[in-house]
Design an enzyme around this catalytic site. Sequence first.
Site, PDB file in Angstrom:
ATOM      1  N   ALA A  11      -2.644 -45.318 -15.705  1.00  0.00           N
ATOM      2  CA  ALA A  11      -1.312 -45.622 -15.155  1.00  0.00           C
ATOM      3  C   ALA A  11      -1.056 -44.891 -13.841  1.00  0.00           C
ATOM      4  CB  ALA A  11      -0.244 -45.261 -16.180  1.00  0.00           C
ATOM      5  N   THR A  12      -2.052 -44.193 -13.313  1.00  0.00           N
ATOM      6  CA  THR A  12      -1.819 -43.378 -12.111  1.00  0.00           C
ATOM      7  C   THR A  12      -1.995 -44.159 -10.805  1.00  0.00           C
ATOM      8  OG1 THR A  12      -4.134 -42.704 -12.161  1.00  0.00           O
ATOM      9  CG2 THR A  12      -2.557 -41.227 -13.228  1.00  0.00           C
ATOM     10  N   ALA A  13      -2.404 -45.421 -10.901  1.00  0.00           N
ATOM     11  CA  ALA A  13      -2.656 -46.194  -9.663  1.00  0.00           C
ATOM     12  C   ALA A  13      -2.660 -47.679 -10.006  1.00  0.00           C
ATOM     13  CB  ALA A  13      -4.018 -45.796  -9.070  1.00  0.00           C
ATOM     14  N   PHE A  15      -3.019 -51.446 -10.950  1.00  0.00           N
ATOM     15  CA  PHE A  15      -2.409 -52.322 -11.963  1.00  0.00           C
ATOM     16  C   PHE A  15      -1.635 -51.517 -13.012  1.00  0.00           C
ATOM     17  CE2 PHE A  15      -6.390 -55.334 -11.682  1.00  0.00           C
ATOM     18  CZ  PHE A  15      -6.119 -55.573 -10.345  1.00  0.00           C
ATOM     19  N   SER A 137     -12.137 -59.133 -15.951  1.00  0.00           N
ATOM     20  CA  SER A 137     -12.270 -59.437 -14.522  1.00  0.00           C
ATOM     21  C   SER A 137     -12.987 -60.774 -14.370  1.00  0.00           C
ATOM     22  CB  SER A 137     -13.096 -58.346 -13.834  1.00  0.00           C
ATOM     23  OG  SER A 137     -13.488 -58.747 -12.528  1.00  0.00           O
ATOM     24  N   TYR A 150     -21.182 -53.519 -13.375  1.00  0.00           N
ATOM     25  CA  TYR A 150     -19.717 -53.693 -13.426  1.00  0.00           C
ATOM     26  C   TYR A 150     -19.371 -55.016 -14.103  1.00  0.00           C
ATOM     27  CZ  TYR A 150     -14.868 -54.400 -12.287  1.00  0.00           C
ATOM     28  OH  TYR A 150     -13.520 -54.655 -12.405  1.00  0.00           O
ATOM     29  N   LEU A 182     -10.038 -61.034  -6.761  1.00  0.00           N
ATOM     30  CA  LEU A 182      -9.789 -60.153  -5.612  1.00  0.00           C
ATOM     31  C   LEU A 182      -8.360 -59.589  -5.601  1.00  0.00           C
ATOM     32  CD1 LEU A 182     -11.187 -59.398  -2.759  1.00  0.00           C
ATOM     33  CD2 LEU A 182      -9.698 -61.204  -1.852  1.00  0.00           C
ATOM     34  N   PHE A 187      -9.038 -49.763  -6.157  1.00  0.00           N
ATOM     35  CA  PHE A 187     -10.314 -50.189  -6.744  1.00  0.00           C
ATOM     36  C   PHE A 187     -11.488 -50.062  -5.769  1.00  0.00           C
ATOM     37  CE2 PHE A 187     -13.318 -53.692  -7.583  1.00  0.00           C
ATOM     38  CZ  PHE A 187     -13.669 -53.451  -8.903  1.00  0.00           C
TER      39      PHE A 187
HETATM   40  P1  NDP Z   1      -7.371 -48.480  -9.403  1.00  0.00           P
HETATM   41  O1  NDP Z   1      -8.566 -47.745  -8.941  1.00  0.00           O
HETATM   42  O2  NDP Z   1      -6.226 -48.663  -8.478  1.00  0.00           O
HETATM   43  O3  NDP Z   1      -6.825 -47.824 -10.759  1.00  0.00           O
HETATM   44  C1  NDP Z   1      -7.716 -47.484 -11.780  1.00  0.00           C
HETATM   45  C2  NDP Z   1      -7.016 -46.639 -12.831  1.00  0.00           C
HETATM   46  O4  NDP Z   1      -7.983 -46.318 -13.843  1.00  0.00           O
HETATM   47  C3  NDP Z   1      -6.482 -45.342 -12.279  1.00  0.00           C
HETATM   48  O5  NDP Z   1      -5.199 -45.108 -12.795  1.00  0.00           O
HETATM   49  C4  NDP Z   1      -7.456 -44.283 -12.806  1.00  0.00           C
HETATM   50  O6  NDP Z   1      -6.750 -43.079 -13.107  1.00  0.00           O
HETATM   51  C5  NDP Z   1      -7.888 -44.935 -14.125  1.00  0.00           C
HETATM   52  N1  NDP Z   1      -9.166 -44.403 -14.599  1.00  0.00           N
HETATM   53  C6  NDP Z   1     -10.398 -44.521 -14.049  1.00  0.00           C
HETATM   54  N2  NDP Z   1     -11.296 -43.835 -14.765  1.00  0.00           N
HETATM   55  C7  NDP Z   1     -10.609 -43.261 -15.795  1.00  0.00           C
HETATM   56  C8  NDP Z   1     -10.969 -42.404 -16.870  1.00  0.00           C
HETATM   57  N3  NDP Z   1     -12.229 -41.996 -17.052  1.00  0.00           N
HETATM   58  N4  NDP Z   1     -10.007 -42.018 -17.746  1.00  0.00           N
HETATM   59  C9  NDP Z   1      -8.737 -42.423 -17.581  1.00  0.00           C
HETATM   60  N5  NDP Z   1      -8.323 -43.211 -16.579  1.00  0.00           N
HETATM   61  C10 NDP Z   1      -9.257 -43.619 -15.698  1.00  0.00           C
HETATM   62  O7  NDP Z   1      -7.931 -49.907  -9.899  1.00  0.00           O
HETATM   63  P2  NDP Z   1      -7.181 -51.225 -10.419  1.00  0.00           P
HETATM   64  O8  NDP Z   1      -5.789 -50.971 -10.742  1.00  0.00           O
HETATM   65  O9  NDP Z   1      -7.517 -52.315  -9.495  1.00  0.00           O
HETATM   66  O10 NDP Z   1      -8.038 -51.481 -11.727  1.00  0.00           O
HETATM   67  C11 NDP Z   1      -7.486 -51.465 -13.034  1.00  0.00           C
HETATM   68  C12 NDP Z   1      -8.391 -52.245 -13.965  1.00  0.00           C
HETATM   69  O11 NDP Z   1      -8.465 -53.605 -13.516  1.00  0.00           O
HETATM   70  C13 NDP Z   1      -9.832 -51.752 -14.020  1.00  0.00           C
HETATM   71  O12 NDP Z   1     -10.283 -51.876 -15.353  1.00  0.00           O
HETATM   72  C14 NDP Z   1     -10.578 -52.715 -13.092  1.00  0.00           C
HETATM   73  O13 NDP Z   1     -11.928 -52.827 -13.431  1.00  0.00           O
HETATM   74  C15 NDP Z   1      -9.822 -53.991 -13.345  1.00  0.00           C
HETATM   75  N6  NDP Z   1      -9.882 -55.009 -12.304  1.00  0.00           N
HETATM   76  C16 NDP Z   1      -9.636 -54.714 -10.986  1.00  0.00           C
HETATM   77  C17 NDP Z   1      -9.680 -55.720 -10.029  1.00  0.00           C
HETATM   78  C18 NDP Z   1      -9.478 -55.458  -8.574  1.00  0.00           C
HETATM   79  O14 NDP Z   1     -10.011 -56.221  -7.739  1.00  0.00           O
HETATM   80  N7  NDP Z   1      -8.716 -54.451  -8.198  1.00  0.00           N
HETATM   81  C19 NDP Z   1      -9.926 -57.108 -10.420  1.00  0.00           C
HETATM   82  C20 NDP Z   1     -10.188 -57.295 -11.817  1.00  0.00           C
HETATM   83  C21 NDP Z   1     -10.128 -56.284 -12.713  1.00  0.00           C
HETATM   84  P3  NDP Z   1      -7.286 -41.604 -12.840  1.00  0.00           P
HETATM   85  O15 NDP Z   1      -8.249 -41.670 -11.686  1.00  0.00           O
HETATM   86  O16 NDP Z   1      -6.038 -40.826 -12.534  1.00  0.00           O
HETATM   87  O17 NDP Z   1      -7.893 -41.200 -14.133  1.00  0.00           O
HETATM   88  C1  8X3 Z   2     -12.793 -56.713  -9.638  1.00  0.00           C
HETATM   89  C2  8X3 Z   2     -13.023 -58.011  -8.965  1.00  0.00           C
HETATM   90  O1  8X3 Z   2     -14.694 -59.414  -7.672  1.00  0.00           O
HETATM   91  O2  8X3 Z   2     -14.499 -57.068  -7.078  1.00  0.00           O
HETATM   92  O3  8X3 Z   2     -13.002 -56.814 -10.988  1.00  0.00           O
HETATM   93  O4  8X3 Z   2     -15.589 -57.714  -9.106  1.00  0.00           O
HETATM   94  S1  8X3 Z   2     -14.520 -58.037  -8.188  1.00  0.00           S
END
Ligand code: NDP
Ligand code: 8X3
Length: 250
Positions: A11-13, A15, A137, A150, A182, A187
């Site tokens: 929840a720190t960043a 989605f 994803s 991934y 995307l 991320f």
């Molecule tokens: P961000 O990098 O913005 O956020 C990722 C979040 O995951 C952060 O809050 C981070 O918190 C947390 N996180 C990562 N590793 C850990 C860990 N070991 N323990 C606890 N928390 C963790 O990415 P998104 O919001 O984009 O991604 C969220 C989800 O959506 C992921 O599962 C990603 O794979 C998926 N996704 C993303 C897409 C994209 O293009 N952005 C598309 C499709 C899916 P902290 O570092 O504080 O622990």
């Molecule tokens: C994140 C989307 O296309 O970068 O899950 O893999 S992609």
Amino acid sequence: MSQLTVFITGATAGFGAATARRFAKDKHKLILTGRRAERLEALKKELDTDVHIIPLDVRDEKAVRAAVAALPDNFKNVDVLVNNAGLALGLEPAHQVAMSDWETMIDTNIKGLLYCTQALLTGMVERGKGHVINLGSVAGSYPYPGGNVYGATKAFVKQFSLNLRADLVGQNIRVTDVEPGLAESEFSVVRFKGDADKAKDVYKGTDPITPDNVAEVIYFTATFPANVNINRIELMAACQAFSPFNVVRK
Ligand code: NDP
Ligand code: 8X3
């Protein structure tokens, strides 16, 4: 609709933070987790609803179980688990990737998701009520160069979500895999290990999905009438689609 208690990982960043804001808007109770404690504190201060924060690394099974066991009474009955914590590391071809990057993705996206799911599922089954929303994803359905592990972790998430449904049918527990394409968040900064310029280039000239878009889909999925289970929901930026197969010619 009645107030939900929602447990969000990551929840720190991105989605996860946007999803917290979306549920907070309608005064649902939130349990917010992630490794960066100061961001959790800031989000708690920002949100005008009941919030319990837990600094937590989802890769630590013992810590996950302990955090769930120690939930305060007024946060114990979790209705919705949003398994959102996850990451991609690198875009190198398989033979050039550091094994430790593959392991980190597997430990977080697969094993961390399993730890959180089982820790909260027991209570959901006992109460006969719940919803597990996983972040899959498009990478779990469509291959792309450098997506190797991934994408495979997200294919796991998709199939695990469907199999969970099979286990839980008739128990009033829903399971949904939300599968974005995307989307701009942190991320790509994480994927490229802090290289912000490289990350920015990913979205250059595009109109990507926003974290708020994803949060809205998660919210809609969680609050949809209880007689319907949304199994999978795939969303892409309107500017994104598919390419032909890559054929190497002599
Ligand atoms: P961000 O990098 O913005 O956020 C990722 C979040 O995951 C952060 O809050 C981070 O918190 C947390 N996180 C990562 N590793 C850990 C860990 N070991 N323990 C606890 N928390 C963790 O990415 P998104 O919001 O984009 O991604 C969220 C989800 O959506 C992921 O599962 C990603 O794979 C998926 N996704 C993303 C897409 C994209 O293009 N952005 C598309 C499709 C899916 P902290 O570092 O504080 O622990
Ligand atoms: C994140 C989307 O296309 O970068 O899950 O893999 S992609």
